[in-house]
Design an enzyme around this catalytic site. Structure first.
Site, PDB file in Angstrom:
ATOM      1  N   ASP A   1       0.865  -1.178   0.000  1.00  0.00           N
ATOM      2  CA  ASP A   1       0.000   0.000   0.000  1.00  0.00           C
ATOM      3  C   ASP A   1       0.900   1.226   0.000  1.00  0.00           C
ATOM      4  O   ASP A   1       1.703   1.419   0.918  1.00  0.00           O
ATOM      5  CB  ASP A   1      -0.886   0.019   1.244  1.00  0.00           C
ATOM      6  CG  ASP A   1      -1.928  -1.096   1.232  1.00  0.00           C
ATOM      7  OD1 ASP A   1      -2.202  -1.641   0.151  1.00  0.00           O
ATOM      8  OD2 ASP A   1      -2.456  -1.412   2.308  1.00  0.00           O
TER       9      ASP A   1
ATOM     10  N   ASP B   1     -13.504  -5.085  -1.725  1.00  0.00           N
ATOM     11  CA  ASP B   1     -13.327  -4.792  -0.300  1.00  0.00           C
ATOM     12  C   ASP B   1     -14.659  -5.002   0.428  1.00  0.00           C
ATOM     13  O   ASP B   1     -15.396  -4.044   0.672  1.00  0.00           O
ATOM     14  CB  ASP B   1     -12.860  -3.351  -0.098  1.00  0.00           C
ATOM     15  CG  ASP B   1     -11.461  -3.106  -0.615  1.00  0.00           C
ATOM     16  OD1 ASP B   1     -10.635  -4.020  -0.531  1.00  0.00           O
ATOM     17  OD2 ASP B   1     -11.199  -1.999  -1.122  1.00  0.00           O
TER      18      ASP B   1
END
Length: 529
Positions: free
Chosen positions: A228, A384
């Site tokens: 990330d 997600d």
């Protein structure tokens, strides 16, 4: 003179970097006449057969390329570079290939296989070739939905085969013309060695050099490292990690290292792929996102396994009122070194519109546009979801599972709600219907996260993963929750997903990639060494 036929399809930067890393210089083909001046010609490519042939015709390359091949001059085709040598492809009926090798390219049977064939597999070398000198059965990286079938008509071209459902041609050669279905520039040391043989013009090899056998080839499970990436409060681009997507610690953005350095470390430690998720605020203008593009460019100089980039893959209008399509954005990422792009929130909005139309495709989505040009294998959908508990399946229209971990009020059922905006907003779409719709729209892979498991170290959510795995025929990557080596073996055994991804435990060196692979090997799970 080594010449690269870069006709604008996919990531050729990594191939160019691999050639330079091997100590060779390369010249780009810029006009049709350059093809006949080449001393050694490389034709790479990923994507759709029809789009590739259309570009070759539009650039005026087809005639000179056929003349070059007819003269039996040194040639290496990669992926589409192999498929284009055939007469045509089921992918684009009516579009003629170069016609050098008899036969049609056929689609894999998705009724019992995950398609695309995406990941690491062996090749079975069946006759001597300088290309495979020193090959000792190492796994090589494939990513394709269509394959060339061995037949009596192409027997004189047959160099190597690979098993995926049934044998297909993974390498062909006749005289000085050769082509491979796998990507040597993405296949680590084994692929770079093969590439070096072609570049150097090595002429001697024997079957003993190759180390072939008649054994079946075996498809490997993948272990993926995820980074990330965002700017911290000082404006530096860093790798971070959140728990339930909160990346701050003591008020500061958690800094776990520099993106390029970490990616190189994971490559050296044996990661089968590296994924970058761009979670920084300037995703609103992704083509102006020079720091992230530079990360890709620099990483592709050092990392010779597949790279995926996610974040901002959508259409947008910049601050000057100039509009860009999702295809424009994806193209820039591919040209900067990405092999696949990952679409998150925009996929949810796309599926909402798709469902409103009754499941009709209209060609307007990023998924459809990118898949049409670059192929399904270039499009990853990042989902997600979070659990929503219900008393009974009838309490919701969504796909539910009977869960072994009841809800806060003892609810025995749950559905998996898709979220957007980094998990901050839930939508009326569940993970199963999203995955199925995205597959129909042309996506080639699912990256399945879990907000509930993220950062917990409690293991992957098998109930979520199993539900999605059973609903689609494209590959699925399990993500979120890994805390120990056992979790990787458990998710492969319980759900049969093609890959498992982790981030924080790798960044913090809590669980080394080598330890994961060693444990998987001990459990009898096929992996790349």
């Amino acid at each position: 003179m080594i010449s690269l036929l870069d006709y604008g399809a996919g990531n050729v930067r990594s191939l160019r970097n691999a050639i330079q890393a091997l100590g060779f210089s390369i010249t780009d083909i810029e006009k049709p006449s350059d093809i006949l001046k080449a001393e050694r010609l490389i034709f790479p490519g990923v994507g759709a057969f029809g789009a590739a042939m259309e570009r070759l015709h539009r650039l005026g390359y087809v005639g000179p390329l056929k003349e070059y091949l007819a003269a039996d001059r040194p040639f290496l085709g990669i992926c589409i570079g192999l498929q284009s040598l055939f007469e045509g492809s089921e992918e684009c009926p009516g579009v003629e290939g170069l016609g050098l090798i008899p036969g049609q390219i056929r689609r894999f049977d998705a009724s019992h296989l995950s398609v695309p064939h995406m990941g690491w597999n062996d090749v079975r070398v069946e006759r001597p070739s300088p290309l495979f000198a020193g090959y000792a059965g190492e796994k090589l990286y494939f990513v394709h939905s269509y394959r060339a079938e061995p037949s009596p008509e192409n027997a004189d071209w047959r160099l190597a085969t690979t098993d995926y459902g049934a044998p297909f041609l993974s390498a062909v050669q006749r005289g000085q013309i050769a082509a491979v279905q796998f990507h040597p520039e993405k296949s680590g040391a084994a692929g770079l060695r093969l590439l070096r043989h072609f570049l150097a013009g090595d002429e001697a090899a024997s079957m003993s050099d190759v180390g072939v056998s008649g054994a079946d080839t075996r498809f490997a499970k993948r272990v993926i490292a995820c980074l990330d990436v965002r700017t911290n409060d000082a404006g530096d681009l860093v790798v971070t990690k959140g728990d339930q997507y909160d990346v701050r610690e003591a008020g500061e953005v958690r800094n776990l290292g520099k993106p390029v350095e970490l990616a190189q470390r994971y490559y050296e430690e044996g990661a089968d792929e590296v994924t970058f998720l761009n979670i920084t605020a300037f995703r609103d203008f992704p083509l102006a996102d020079q720091p992230m593009l530079e990360v890709l460019r620099r990483t592709s100089e050092r990392v010779f396994v597949p790279l995926t980039i996610g974040g901002g893959i959508r259409s947008f209008t910049d601050a000057n009122g100039v509009s860009y399509s999702a295809l424009d954005v994806a193209d820039e990422y591919f040209r900067s070194g990405a092999d696949k792009v990952s679409i998150g929130s925009d996929a949810v909005y796309t599926v909402e519109r798709y469902l409103e139309r009754g499941g009709a495709k209209d060609g307007s989505s990023a998924i459809e546009q990118i898949s049409e040009v670059y192929g399904a294998q270039a499009v990853v959908i990042s989902i997600d979801p979070r659990r929503v508990y219900v008393e009974t399946p009838e309490a919701t229209r969504h796909f539910t599972v009977e869960t072994a971990t009841p809800g806060p009020n003892g609810e025995r059922y749950c559905w998996f709600q898709c979220t957007v905006k980094g998990g901050r907003e839930g939508r009326d779409v569940d993970a199963v219907e999203l995955a199925k719709a995205c597959q129909d729209l042309g996506a080639g892979e699912i990256l399945l996260n879990s907000i509930d498991r993220d950062g917990t170290g409690a293991g992957f959510d098998h109930e979520l993963i199993g539900a999605v795995r059973a609903a689609v025929s494209i590959p699925v990557i399990a993500s979120s929750g890994a805390g120990c080596v056992e979790h990787f073996a458990e998710v492969f055994a319980a759900t049969d997903v093609e890959a498992a991804l982790a981030a924080g435990i790798f960044h913090r060196r809590e669980v080394p990639i080598e330890a994961v692979k060693s444990y998987l090997r001990e459990q009898g799970i096929e992996i790349r060494a």
